[in-house]
Design a protein around this motif. Structure first.
Motif, PDB file in Angstrom:
ATOM      1  N   THR A   1       0.446   5.755   0.499  1.00  0.00           N
ATOM      2  CA  THR A   1      -0.447   6.880   0.799  1.00  0.00           C
ATOM      3  C   THR A   1      -0.563   7.783  -0.423  1.00  0.00           C
ATOM      4  O   THR A   1       0.285   7.775  -1.316  1.00  0.00           O
ATOM      5  N   HIS A   2      -1.639   8.570  -0.438  1.00  0.00           N
ATOM      6  CA  HIS A   2      -1.839   9.493  -1.546  1.00  0.00           C
ATOM      7  C   HIS A   2      -0.723  10.540  -1.610  1.00  0.00           C
ATOM      8  O   HIS A   2      -0.291  10.951  -2.701  1.00  0.00           O
TER       9      HIS A   2
ATOM     10  N   THR B   1       0.844  -1.201   0.000  1.00  0.00           N
ATOM     11  CA  THR B   1       0.000   0.000   0.000  1.00  0.00           C
ATOM     12  C   THR B   1       0.873   1.242   0.000  1.00  0.00           C
ATOM     13  O   THR B   1       2.037   1.207   0.412  1.00  0.00           O
TER      14      THR B   1
END
Length: 244
Positions: free
Chosen positions: A12-13, A10
């Motif tokens: 983060t933006h 994953t």
């Protein structure tokens, strides 16, 4: 059964945006040099290539995170990256041009290829490699290019086109004059002159290697003074076949 660490799959933006911005900056830095030199692939092209490869790398690493728990799915972050490296060749091929025995655009094609690699590094989070690679590319394109031009500026290829009277011994005289001035003939092509010429003439196209500009100009002057020379034009060619 081993547990899967979802954190590595994953992003983060904020980090996603930062990687894309860094990719655009690094690609743009290399593209600026190509743009200043008026090459086919310039500022915007290098930015787009770097951004595209970064996006594909991000997709390859993080775009399929929801499938990592599937037992029959094998996640391979390097698969799309390998396709970028093999697929970027079509852009490089479009930047390469051939004019007779001279090839231009190899440096631009190589810069596009290495920009794609830099984009993949940024997308994968390998920032140190991306930054060092960008620095070395800029050193090569800016500093080494200046050093190369400074040390071989008098060792360029020149193209001479001579229209001369079609008379035995004239071409040998021209070759002798060039040799006396350290000018080496690399390629020669002879085509007929105008059929209306009296006496008949031929057009001789020469590619020559020049060691010293001053001697080359002296040779041009002596050749122009020959009575059988009807016209003479001269042009420069890149010093190496991989220029550009």
């Amino acid at each position: 059964m081993d547990t899967i660490d979802h954190h590595i799959w994953t992003i983060t933006h904020g980090e996603l945006i930062a990687r894309l911005m860094l990719s655009a900056v690094l690609g743009g830095l290399i593209g600026i040099e190509r743009e200043w030199s008026n090459h086919a692939a310039g500022f915007r092209t290098h930015i787009l290539v770097c951004l595209g490869s970064t996006t594909i790398m991000l997709l390859s690493v993080y775009g399929f995170s929801e499938f990592v728990d599937e037992p029959n799915v094998r996640v391979d972050p390097a698969r799309l990256a390998a396709q970028v490296i093999s697929g970027i060749g079509f852009l490089g091929a479009g930047a390469i041009m051939r004019n007779g025995n001279v090839i231009k655009g190899l440096t631009t094609a190589a810069s596009v290829w290495v920009v794609a690699a830099i984009g993949l590094c940024v997308g994968a989070g390998f920032f140190t490699g991306a930054l060092i690679s960008t620095l070395l590319v800029l050193v090569s394109l800016f500093l080494l290019n200046k050093l190369e031009k400074r040390h071989i500026k008098d060792r360029r290829n020149r193209e001479l086109e001579l229209e001369m009277v079609d008379q035995a011994g004239t071409l040998g005289q021209i070759a002798s004059l060039l040799g006396d001035h350290d000018v080496r003939i690399v390629h020669i092509k002879i085509v007929p002159g105008s059929s209306a010429d009296h006496p008949p003439s031929v057009v001789v196209q020469l590619t020559v290697q020049v060691k010293r500009q001053q001697k080359f100009m002296e040779a041009i002057g002596r050749i122009s003074a020959c009575p059988n020379i009807l016209s003479l034009t001269s042009g420069s060619l890149p010093a190496a076949s991989s220029a550009g």
